[in-house]
Design a protein around this motif. Sequence first.
Motif, mmCIF file in Angstrom:
data_model
loop_
_atom_site.group_PDB
_atom_site.id
_atom_site.type_symbol
_atom_site.label_atom_id
_atom_site.label_comp_id
_atom_site.label_asym_id
_atom_site.label_seq_id
_atom_site.Cartn_x
_atom_site.Cartn_y
_atom_site.Cartn_z
ATOM 1 N N GLU A 133 71.777 38.751 57.673
ATOM 2 C CA GLU A 133 70.998 37.602 56.275
ATOM 3 C C GLU A 133 71.586 36.044 56.110
ATOM 4 O O GLU A 133 71.120 35.354 56.011
ATOM 5 C CB GLU A 133 70.322 38.755 55.233
ATOM 6 N N GLU A 134 73.366 36.667 55.868
ATOM 7 C CA GLU A 134 73.868 35.132 55.716
ATOM 8 C C GLU A 134 73.511 34.575 57.233
ATOM 9 O O GLU A 134 73.186 33.587 56.437
ATOM 10 C CB GLU A 134 74.926 35.977 55.217
ATOM 11 N N ALA A 135 74.052 34.812 57.630
ATOM 12 C CA ALA A 135 73.802 34.132 58.686
ATOM 13 C C ALA A 135 72.692 33.109 59.453
ATOM 14 O O ALA A 135 72.436 32.402 59.834
ATOM 15 C CB ALA A 135 74.069 35.078 60.351
ATOM 16 N N CYS A 136 71.615 34.059 58.883
ATOM 17 C CA CYS A 136 70.176 33.427 59.440
ATOM 18 C C CYS A 136 69.856 32.280 57.895
ATOM 19 O O CYS A 136 69.468 31.652 59.100
ATOM 20 C CB CYS A 136 69.074 34.565 59.492
ATOM 21 N N MET A 137 70.162 33.152 57.372
ATOM 22 C CA MET A 137 69.843 31.756 55.996
ATOM 23 C C MET A 137 70.872 30.276 56.413
ATOM 24 O O MET A 137 70.669 29.401 56.427
ATOM 25 C CB MET A 137 70.728 32.544 54.776
ATOM 26 N N VAL A 138 72.013 30.417 56.712
ATOM 27 C CA VAL A 138 72.872 29.519 57.200
ATOM 28 C C VAL A 138 71.983 28.793 58.215
ATOM 29 O O VAL A 138 71.962 27.426 58.638
ATOM 30 C CB VAL A 138 73.971 30.063 57.249
ATOM 31 N N HIS A 139 71.749 29.419 58.863
ATOM 32 C CA HIS A 139 70.950 28.389 60.513
ATOM 33 C C HIS A 139 69.906 28.493 60.689
ATOM 34 O O HIS A 139 69.154 28.084 61.305
ATOM 35 C CB HIS A 139 71.109 29.600 62.128
ATOM 36 N N GLY A 140 69.244 28.443 59.542
ATOM 37 C CA GLY A 140 67.666 28.350 59.457
ATOM 38 C C GLY A 140 66.827 29.312 60.457
ATOM 39 O O GLY A 140 65.587 28.909 60.690
ATOM 40 N N ILE A 141 67.083 30.394 59.788
ATOM 41 C CA ILE A 141 66.133 32.003 60.777
ATOM 42 C C ILE A 141 65.713 32.219 59.784
ATOM 43 O O ILE A 141 66.398 33.178 59.301
ATOM 44 C CB ILE A 141 67.232 32.113 61.777
ATOM 45 N N ASP A 142 64.264 32.439 60.673
ATOM 46 C CA ASP A 142 63.933 33.862 59.729
ATOM 47 C C ASP A 142 64.621 35.097 60.163
ATOM 48 O O ASP A 142 63.791 36.205 61.191
ATOM 49 C CB ASP A 142 62.454 33.998 60.033
ATOM 50 N N CYS A 143 65.338 36.142 58.943
ATOM 51 C CA CYS A 143 65.557 37.364 59.347
ATOM 52 C C CYS A 143 64.459 38.101 59.588
ATOM 53 O O CYS A 143 65.546 39.471 60.616
ATOM 54 C CB CYS A 143 66.790 37.619 58.337
ATOM 55 N N ASP A 144 63.748 38.337 58.711
ATOM 56 C CA ASP A 144 63.112 39.489 58.779
ATOM 57 C C ASP A 144 62.612 39.957 60.400
ATOM 58 O O ASP A 144 62.703 40.689 61.482
ATOM 59 C CB ASP A 144 61.868 39.448 57.688
ATOM 60 N N ASP A 145 62.037 38.540 60.954
ATOM 61 C CA ASP A 145 61.519 38.019 62.005
ATOM 62 C C ASP A 145 62.488 39.009 63.501
ATOM 63 O O ASP A 145 61.781 39.100 64.217
ATOM 64 C CB ASP A 145 60.683 37.308 62.273
ATOM 65 N N LEU A 146 62.973 38.576 63.121
ATOM 66 C CA LEU A 146 64.931 38.655 64.023
ATOM 67 C C LEU A 146 65.247 39.831 63.995
ATOM 68 O O LEU A 146 64.939 40.443 65.331
ATOM 69 C CB LEU A 146 66.092 37.750 64.086
ATOM 70 N N VAL A 147 65.346 40.361 63.278
ATOM 71 C CA VAL A 147 64.965 42.613 62.940
ATOM 72 C C VAL A 147 64.447 42.867 63.510
ATOM 73 O O VAL A 147 64.663 44.000 63.955
ATOM 74 C CB VAL A 147 65.598 42.631 61.439
ATOM 75 N N SER A 148 62.776 42.761 63.342
ATOM 76 C CA SER A 148 62.502 42.828 64.019
ATOM 77 C C SER A 148 62.136 43.294 65.504
ATOM 78 O O SER A 148 61.926 43.873 66.318
ATOM 79 C CB SER A 148 60.715 42.656 63.644
ATOM 80 N N LYS A 149 62.332 41.308 66.196
ATOM 81 C CA LYS A 149 62.387 41.587 67.286
ATOM 82 C C LYS A 149 63.585 42.471 67.953
ATOM 83 O O LYS A 149 63.486 42.730 69.542
ATOM 84 C CB LYS A 149 62.829 40.084 67.423
ATOM 85 N N MET A 150 65.195 42.213 67.255
ATOM 86 C CA MET A 150 65.898 43.488 67.983
ATOM 87 C C MET A 150 65.628 44.319 67.502
ATOM 88 O O MET A 150 66.173 45.298 68.841
ATOM 89 C CB MET A 150 67.133 43.083 67.211
ATOM 90 N N ASN A 151 65.100 45.330 66.691
ATOM 91 C CA ASN A 151 64.698 46.772 66.469
ATOM 92 C C ASN A 151 63.431 47.088 67.490
ATOM 93 O O ASN A 151 64.065 48.274 68.435
ATOM 94 C CB ASN A 151 64.243 47.148 65.295
#
Length: 66
Positions: free
Chosen positions: A42-60
């Motif tokens: 979540e912190e890494a996504c925030m720093v890089h301007g990435i939607d964390c929930d979307d990334l987690v969903s795609k990765m899962n």
Amino acid sequence: MKIDKTMLIGELVHMDELIPQMLMAAGINCLGCPSSQAESLEEACMVHGIDCDDLVSKMNEILADR
């Protein structure tokens, strides 16, 4: 295996060989940086301007097929 946004980058990169590739494709390229190892997804996504929930969903989704 299920990923959530509270997991540390250091944990994630050792979970599956696809995870570093997925993180870098999303724009999180500092996987070797010592400080990133103790940073949550979540912190890494925030720093890089990435939607964390979307990334987690795609990765899962991708990892569910493995």
